[in-house]
Design a protein around this motif. Structure first.
Motif, mmCIF file in Angstrom:
data_model
loop_
_atom_site.group_PDB
_atom_site.id
_atom_site.type_symbol
_atom_site.label_atom_id
_atom_site.label_comp_id
_atom_site.label_asym_id
_atom_site.label_seq_id
_atom_site.Cartn_x
_atom_site.Cartn_y
_atom_site.Cartn_z
ATOM 1 N N GLY A 116 -64.399 28.440 57.996
ATOM 2 C CA GLY A 116 -63.638 29.681 57.980
ATOM 3 C C GLY A 116 -64.483 30.860 57.500
ATOM 4 N N ALA A 117 -65.292 30.613 56.468
ATOM 5 C CA ALA A 117 -66.152 31.686 55.950
ATOM 6 C C ALA A 117 -67.210 32.088 56.978
ATOM 7 N N VAL A 118 -67.763 31.101 57.663
ATOM 8 C CA VAL A 118 -68.761 31.390 58.689
ATOM 9 C C VAL A 118 -68.161 32.263 59.787
ATOM 10 N N ALA A 119 -66.933 31.905 60.218
ATOM 11 C CA ALA A 119 -66.267 32.685 61.264
ATOM 12 C C ALA A 119 -65.891 34.076 60.769
ATOM 13 N N PHE A 123 -71.873 32.781 62.676
ATOM 14 C CA PHE A 123 -72.177 31.788 63.701
ATOM 15 C C PHE A 123 -72.992 32.453 64.798
ATOM 16 N N GLN A 124 -74.236 32.040 64.957
ATOM 17 C CA GLN A 124 -75.152 32.704 65.881
ATOM 18 C C GLN A 124 -75.791 31.690 66.821
ATOM 19 N N PRO A 125 -75.060 31.287 67.867
ATOM 20 C CA PRO A 125 -75.630 30.315 68.811
ATOM 21 C C PRO A 125 -76.749 30.928 69.621
ATOM 22 N N MET A 164 -75.220 23.069 65.984
ATOM 23 C CA MET A 164 -75.488 22.827 64.570
ATOM 24 C C MET A 164 -76.460 23.864 64.008
ATOM 25 N N LEU A 165 -77.500 24.154 64.761
ATOM 26 C CA LEU A 165 -78.511 25.096 64.275
ATOM 27 C C LEU A 165 -78.019 26.534 64.308
ATOM 28 N N ALA A 200 -76.852 27.826 54.540
ATOM 29 C CA ALA A 200 -76.012 27.597 53.371
ATOM 30 C C ALA A 200 -74.834 26.679 53.680
ATOM 31 N N PHE A 201 -74.332 26.712 54.896
ATOM 32 C CA PHE A 201 -73.172 25.891 55.261
ATOM 33 C C PHE A 201 -73.522 24.406 55.151
#
Length: 410
Positions: free
Chosen positions: A200-203, A208-210, A331-332, A337-338
């Motif tokens: 949730g924090a990443v979003a 999130f940087q694919p 994943m990458l 930190a996640f």
């Protein structure tokens, strides 16, 4: 009665009904976290080594396929036959050794060294020497080595609360809340709560940087014919075997023993050797019984049901190996930190039990020396500090703590 060289499986073997009955949210969560751990940082090591050595994308995809899909099959079989968590992946220190070697060795020569290492490990397993050697090292010294290896997970967790508080703090908060409220924690395992909070924090913060989408989703194994080279044999075979038998398998066995399991050491050794022959065919470094992943599998729950976490981990590993190009990109794409916070939280109990086992009774000085040398992380002759920590700790205990080698009399 003569002891069997290869430990016999547990009878009766668990059937589908037993598996369904034994598995639960906590065990599935531990299996998932174990796979996430193996599929992030360790995969990044493979990618970095491959890039350093000039391997093609096809060769790297084949390496990852063998590391996950083939080792996932071994993991499922071992967990099912012995009814305990026995997760097999690949030697990470061995992978690091391969990087410099690729600077002056051809890839087929390195693959030849992988095959030779598999043969050597298989022979050592069939002699029964490995089990006797592991039994000779006192458990407090072994657990001090494990504590030294795993200490960085706890230290990194603290640093992340300062360096990337936006990601780490919600995860730690969710973990502590669910751990402090057992009724709530039974419904939602703390580590899964931390995973959800982190996602949730990443979003929320747009972290999130694919990478740009690639055309390939499914991994294709690339069979590599070996090339025999004396230089490759001398440079890689013995160090690779040591990283498997001492550094990786030693950690894995110690972790499982501390959780109350009795890992079949000879079977593990022979399986690592034989499977290394198989995975080498697709360009994958030697198979080992992984320490950190098995620590995650036994992080919680009943001992008799831990094997289901291993089965889940093995199934997910096969899936990851099959779709390695896709999953690796996903994943990458998450912040460092996640994954690091997730690993740190999952390792807390393991780190605690390692310190208790190392310093609560006998061999405390030897254990301390082992711990300090392991934490120093100094390599000698391209052999990792965990090996030298065990050697130094055992030597100090033998010189200065000789009475501790005498069993207590009742």
């Amino acid at each position: 009665m003569r002891e069997h060289l290869i430990e016999r499986p547990v009878r009766p073997l668990p059937g589908p009904r037993r598996l369904v009955r034994d598995i639960g949210p906590a065990y599935a969560a531990n299996g998932l976290i174990g796979l996430i751990f193996a599929a992030t940082g360790p995969v990044a090591v493979i990618l970095a080594v491959g890039d350093q050595g000039g391997l093609s994308q096809e060769q790297l995809a084949s390496w990852i396929f063998g590391a996950f899909f083939l080792n996932g099959i071994l993991t499922i079989l071992a967990c099912w036959l012995y009814r305990q968590p026995l997760a097999f992946f690949w030697t990470i220190p061995g992978t690091v050794l391969v990087g410099p070697a690729l600077g002056h060795l051809a890839w087929p020569e390195v693959v030849g060294a992988f095959l030779a290492t598999g043969l050597l490990i298989t022979v050592l397993g069939l002699t029964g020497w490995v089990r006797r050697a592991m039994a000779a090292v006192p458990m407090p010294i072994v657990m001090a080595m494990v504590a030294g290896v795993f200490l960085r997970f706890g230290v990194d967790l603290v640093r992340l609360l300062v360096d990337d508080i936006a990601i780490a703090a919600p995860m730690v908060g969710a973990f502590l809340l669910l751990s402090a409220l057992p009724a709530l924690g039974r419904l939602l395992p703390p580590i899964i709560g931390a995973l959800g909070a982190g996602a949730g924090a990443v979003a929320l913060f747009g972290r999130f940087q694919p990478a740009q989408a690639g055309a390939e989703w499914v991994a294709a194994p690339l069979f590599q014919a070996p090339q025999w080279s004396l230089q490759a044999m001398l440079e890689l075979v013995i160090p690779l075997a040591i990283t498997v038998l001492v550094v990786q398998n030693g950690q894995g066995v110690a972790v499982l023993r501390s959780a109350g399991h009795a890992p079949p050491i000879n079977l593990i050794t022979v399986a690592c050797g034989a499977w290394s022959l198989l995975t080498a065919a697709v360009g994958t470094v030697s198979t080992c019984l992984t320490g950190p992943t098995n620590a995650l599998l036994v992080a919680s729950g009943e001992r008799s049901r831990h094997y289901t976490a291993g089965v889940v981990c093995g199934l997910l590993a096969m899936l990851f190996g099959l779709f390695a190009p896709l999953f690796t990109r996903l994943m990458l794409a998450t912040p460092v930190a996640f994954i690091a916070t997730l690993g740190g939280l999952a390792m807390l109990r393991v780190l605690q039990s390692s310190f208790v086992a190392a310093f609560s009774s006998r061999f405390t000085l030897g254990a301390l020396v082992t711990f300090v040398v392991t934490v120093a992380d100094v390599k000698i002759f391209n052999i990792g500090a965990a090996f030298w920590g065990l050697l130094a700790g055992f030597a100090v205990a033998w010189l200065l703590e000789r009475p501790d080698f005498t069993p207590d009399e009742d």
